[in-house]
Design an enzyme around this catalytic site. Structure first.
Site, PDB file in Angstrom:
ATOM      1  N   GLU A   1       0.834  -1.207   0.000  1.00 22.30           N
ATOM      2  CA  GLU A   1       0.000   0.000   0.000  1.00 22.30           C
ATOM      3  C   GLU A   1       0.869   1.257   0.000  1.00 22.30           C
ATOM      4  O   GLU A   1       1.998   1.232   0.472  1.00 22.30           O
ATOM      5  CB  GLU A   1      -0.877   0.024   1.265  1.00 22.30           C
ATOM      6  CG  GLU A   1      -2.341  -0.262   1.040  1.00 22.30           C
ATOM      7  CD  GLU A   1      -3.114   0.849   0.321  1.00 22.30           C
ATOM      8  OE1 GLU A   1      -2.521   1.633  -0.455  1.00 22.30           O
ATOM      9  OE2 GLU A   1      -4.324   0.911   0.534  1.00 22.30           O
ATOM     10  N   ASP A   2       0.295   2.345  -0.494  1.00 24.13           N
ATOM     11  CA  ASP A   2       1.010   3.619  -0.444  1.00 24.13           C
ATOM     12  C   ASP A   2       0.934   4.236   0.950  1.00 24.13           C
ATOM     13  O   ASP A   2       1.928   4.684   1.502  1.00 24.13           O
ATOM     14  CB  ASP A   2       0.477   4.605  -1.507  1.00 24.13           C
ATOM     15  CG  ASP A   2      -1.043   4.792  -1.444  1.00 24.13           C
ATOM     16  OD1 ASP A   2      -1.716   4.103  -0.648  1.00 24.13           O
ATOM     17  OD2 ASP A   2      -1.563   5.639  -2.195  1.00 24.13           O
TER      18      ASP A   2
ATOM     19  N   ASP B   1      -4.217   5.412   6.377  1.00 24.34           N
ATOM     20  CA  ASP B   1      -4.702   6.630   7.035  1.00 24.34           C
ATOM     21  C   ASP B   1      -5.760   6.228   8.065  1.00 24.34           C
ATOM     22  O   ASP B   1      -5.427   5.876   9.189  1.00 24.34           O
ATOM     23  CB  ASP B   1      -5.241   7.565   5.946  1.00 24.34           C
ATOM     24  CG  ASP B   1      -5.682   8.908   6.468  1.00 24.34           C
ATOM     25  OD1 ASP B   1      -5.267   9.290   7.568  1.00 24.34           O
ATOM     26  OD2 ASP B   1      -6.450   9.605   5.773  1.00 24.34           O
TER      27      ASP B   1
ATOM     28  N   PHE C   1      -1.989  15.979   4.494  1.00 21.15           N
ATOM     29  CA  PHE C   1      -2.258  15.387   3.193  1.00 21.15           C
ATOM     30  C   PHE C   1      -0.992  15.447   2.346  1.00 21.15           C
ATOM     31  O   PHE C   1      -0.421  16.515   2.137  1.00 21.15           O
ATOM     32  CB  PHE C   1      -3.402  16.105   2.476  1.00 21.15           C
ATOM     33  CG  PHE C   1      -3.900  15.304   1.317  1.00 21.15           C
ATOM     34  CD1 PHE C   1      -4.783  14.259   1.510  1.00 21.15           C
ATOM     35  CD2 PHE C   1      -3.454  15.574   0.022  1.00 21.15           C
ATOM     36  CE1 PHE C   1      -5.220  13.480   0.437  1.00 21.15           C
ATOM     37  CE2 PHE C   1      -3.886  14.807  -1.050  1.00 21.15           C
ATOM     38  CZ  PHE C   1      -4.769  13.764  -0.846  1.00 21.15           C
TER      39      PHE C   1
ATOM     40  N   ARG D   1       1.273  12.271  -8.897  1.00 18.88           N
ATOM     41  CA  ARG D   1       1.752  10.895  -8.686  1.00 18.88           C
ATOM     42  C   ARG D   1       3.189  10.730  -9.183  1.00 18.88           C
ATOM     43  O   ARG D   1       3.913   9.855  -8.721  1.00 18.88           O
ATOM     44  CB  ARG D   1       0.871   9.894  -9.453  1.00 18.88           C
ATOM     45  CG  ARG D   1      -0.550   9.774  -8.951  1.00 18.88           C
ATOM     46  CD  ARG D   1      -1.212   8.552  -9.573  1.00 18.88           C
ATOM     47  NE  ARG D   1      -2.662   8.562  -9.454  1.00 18.88           N
ATOM     48  CZ  ARG D   1      -3.343   8.127  -8.399  1.00 18.88           C
ATOM     49  NH1 ARG D   1      -2.707   7.682  -7.353  1.00 18.88           N
ATOM     50  NH2 ARG D   1      -4.663   8.152  -8.389  1.00 18.88           N
TER      51      ARG D   1
HETATM   52  P1  IMP Z   1      -7.635   4.962   4.444  1.00 15.25           P
HETATM   53  O1  IMP Z   1      -8.724   4.031   3.989  1.00 15.25           O
HETATM   54  O2  IMP Z   1      -8.204   6.196   5.099  1.00 15.25           O
HETATM   55  O3  IMP Z   1      -6.595   4.302   5.297  1.00 15.25           O
HETATM   56  O4  IMP Z   1      -6.953   5.559   3.177  1.00 15.25           O
HETATM   57  C1  IMP Z   1      -6.254   4.786   2.306  1.00 15.25           C
HETATM   58  C2  IMP Z   1      -6.162   5.432   0.961  1.00 15.25           C
HETATM   59  O5  IMP Z   1      -6.533   6.819   0.979  1.00 15.25           O
HETATM   60  C3  IMP Z   1      -4.753   5.391   0.476  1.00 15.25           C
HETATM   61  O6  IMP Z   1      -4.478   4.201  -0.216  1.00 15.25           O
HETATM   62  C4  IMP Z   1      -4.669   6.605  -0.411  1.00 15.25           C
HETATM   63  O7  IMP Z   1      -5.095   6.283  -1.708  1.00 15.25           O
HETATM   64  C5  IMP Z   1      -5.649   7.579   0.208  1.00 15.25           C
HETATM   65  N1  IMP Z   1      -4.966   8.544   1.080  1.00 15.25           N
HETATM   66  C6  IMP Z   1      -4.962   8.615   2.429  1.00 15.25           C
HETATM   67  N2  IMP Z   1      -4.214   9.627   2.870  1.00 15.25           N
HETATM   68  C7  IMP Z   1      -3.712  10.224   1.760  1.00 15.25           C
HETATM   69  C8  IMP Z   1      -2.828  11.342   1.568  1.00 15.25           C
HETATM   70  O8  IMP Z   1      -2.335  12.013   2.485  1.00 15.25           O
HETATM   71  N3  IMP Z   1      -2.551  11.636   0.263  1.00 15.25           N
HETATM   72  C9  IMP Z   1      -3.044  10.941  -0.791  1.00 15.25           C
HETATM   73  N4  IMP Z   1      -3.845   9.892  -0.645  1.00 15.25           N
HETATM   74  C10 IMP Z   1      -4.194   9.537   0.624  1.00 15.25           C
END
Ligand code: IMP
Length: 179
Positions: free
Chosen positions: A103-104, A107, A156, A169
């Site tokens: 995963e990138d 959050d 962010f 990206r």
């Molecule tokens: P989560 O479900 O809130 O954990 O978010 C996961 C996904 O949200 C990641 O795979 C990203 O695609 C996107 N995401 C969360 N935080 C960021 C950020 O700071 N920048 C860009 N994408 C984010």
């Protein structure tokens, strides 16, 4: 306009290319050590992990299979909706394979939680998580994170695969975006 090329001045480098690449080498080495000579199925979560996946699989070395899951968790913008939509499924079964979900960023944890449940029912031999970035301050569900590149504050970020409205990206580093 947010996410347009004109907002380049709203970006501040958080993790430069050198630190990023050095940490990915370490993670790859650690993963290969943990799995010995066993084949590893790396599952990249699109689109955000595409650059991390490309560098990580090369850093892991040895026998590696590459699979991808397409996921859309945001409908644009900077906040998680918690709604995960699968846009591309695995091309091969992963039953009996040692898998690493790549995963990138984690959050809220909602995306990872959903994906781990989805993959567990496919009976991999093992399932680990490698995330380049971890933003623990914003967690809504506790999730497994086995390999973490960098833990970052609740801001962010864009670059190195991460986007804002599909832009940024291609940056070689991670930058904080300030609206
Ligand atoms: P989560 O479900 O809130 O954990 O978010 C996961 C996904 O949200 C990641 O795979 C990203 O695609 C996107 N995401 C969360 N935080 C960021 C950020 O700071 N920048 C860009 N994408 C984010």
């Amino acid at each position: 306009m947010p996410g347009s090329e004109s907002s380049v001045d709203q970006l501040e480098v958080l993790i430069n290319e050198e630190r990023l690449q050095a940490r990915i080498q370490e993670l790859g080495k650690q993963i290969r050590e943990d799995f010995g000579d066993n084949p590893i199925t790396c599952i990249g979560v699109l689109k955000g992990s595409f650059l991390f996946m490309a560098d990580l699989v090369r850093a892991i070395g040895g026998p590696v299979r590459c699979e991808f899951l397409g996921v859309s968790s945001y409908q644009g913008g900077t906040r998680s909706t918690g709604v995960v939509r699968i846009t591309h499924d695995l091309k091969q079964p992963v039953e009996g394979q040692h898998c690493v979900l790549v995963e990138d960023i984690v959050d809220t944890g909602l995306t990872m939680d959903y994906l781990l449940r989805m993959l567990q029912v496919r009976n991999p031999a093992s399932l680990k998580v490698a995330t380049l970035l971890d933003k623990p301050d914003n967690r809504e569900v506790e999730v497994q994170t086995d390999y973490i590149g960098f833990t970052i504050p609740d801001e962010f970020v864009v670059g190195y695969g991460l986007d804002l409205n599909e832009l940024y990206r291609n940056l070689p580093h991670i930058a904080v975006y300030t609206p």
